[in-house]
Design a protein around this motif. Structure first.
Motif: not given
Length: 315
Positions: A209-213
């Motif tokens: 998730r941190p990377f997609t955000e």
């Protein structure tokens, strides 16, 4: 090179004053002055404008970066050898010959990444270095699954099992096809609100998730095109063929200047950092050279990071 001379020189640069530098080092001002004179004589160039105020010359600015790197390497070496203190000799290390595995997401931390790897190779010529590319789904898994020992990544993982150090901080950009109406904003830039209408490439569902955000500027509902990508090369392929847009850091343009791709700054997006990541509290068999690599990388980050953040390629 005498580390005492480097310590005195760096203290004067950071304090901007011989007396304060001497007090910091618990030396007399005369001793510090003598150290600087010896260093300048050895290098054959003036390193300081005597002022007031005291400031580094162009040669001194460059030497300050080298001094930080050398002193950091010396500190790491002392820490590394602490286990042998008082043993009466240095027995053969069980990890001798074990390669240090370095993972890199995309272009890592721009010019800092190859500089750190090359500095480590010079400092530890007997240690093999294996460099591998990480895709978007390996943001933290490569470390946690013990496939790499250190990794250049972005953004910071939301995982207490991973420890990170900030290396560079840069402006955000979007990569769009040359035919896109948004390409006309390459000079004046876009706003996050404008970016919401751009069709971005897709990533696999198991991407952290941190990377997609990071990719979608925090908008989980961002418009997605029909192109999937796991690497910057796949992103650029989607961009130049008009299938999707991508996002990244300003230095992305220096590394991926493909014909047909236009890089547009996103003016009101928060700047994003790159990181050196390692396993936190490694209970397994951590590589003994990680502290040395980490110290060298952080020393170089202090020297090169500000240039990368300004968008200038370090010399």
């Amino acid at each position: 090179m005498d580390l005492r001379l480097l310590s005195s020189f760096l203290a004067v640069v950071e304090e901007g004053h011989f007396g304060r530098a001497a007090a910091r080092l618990f030396l007399s001002p005369a001793a510090v002055t003598q150290h600087i004179a010896k260093l300048e004589s050895a290098l054959g160039a003036p390193l300081l404008h005597r002022g007031p105020p005291v400031s580094p010359t162009p040669a001194g600015l460059r030497m300050a970066g080298h001094a930080r790197t050398l002193l950091a390497a010396a500190d790491a070496a002392r820490d590394d050898m602490a286990e042998f203190t008082g043993t009466g000799g240095a027995p053969g290390r069980p990890d001798e010959g074990r390669p240090l595995r370095v993972g890199i997401m995309g272009h890592g931390s721009a010019e800092l990444t190859p500089a750190a790897i090359n500095a480590f190779r010079r400092a530890r010529p007997g240690v093999p270095v294996e460099v591998g590319q990480l895709d978007f789904t390996e943001h933290s898994s490569a470390l946690l699954e013990d496939r790499v020992d250190v990794a250049f990544i972005r953004p910071a993982p939301d995982d207490e099992r991973v420890a990170v150090d900030v290396l560079t901080t840069e402006q955000r950009i979007v990569a769009v096809p040359e035919s896109s109406p948004y390409a006309a904003a390459r000079e004046e830039g876009l706003r996050v609100a404008d970016v919401a209408a751009i069709p971005f490439f897709r990533v696999p569902p198991h991407t952290p998730r941190p990377f997609t955000e990071y990719l979608y500027f925090g908008d989980e509902g961002a418009r997605r095109g029909d192109a999937f990508a796991l690497t910057p090369q796949e992103v650029l392929t989607g961009v130049v063929t008009g299938r999707a847009a991508g996002s990244g850091l300003k230095s992305f343009a220096r590394y991926y200047g493909w014909p047909g791709a236009v890089f547009v700054p996103v003016l009101d997006a928060p700047w994003e950092s790159t990181y050196l990541a390692v396993r936190a509290d490694d209970a397994g068999r951590p590589h003994p050279e990680i502290p040395v690599f980490r110290a060298l990388t952080l020393a170089l980050a202090r020297e090169l990071g500000p240039q990368i953040s300004r968008g200038a390629a370090p010399r």
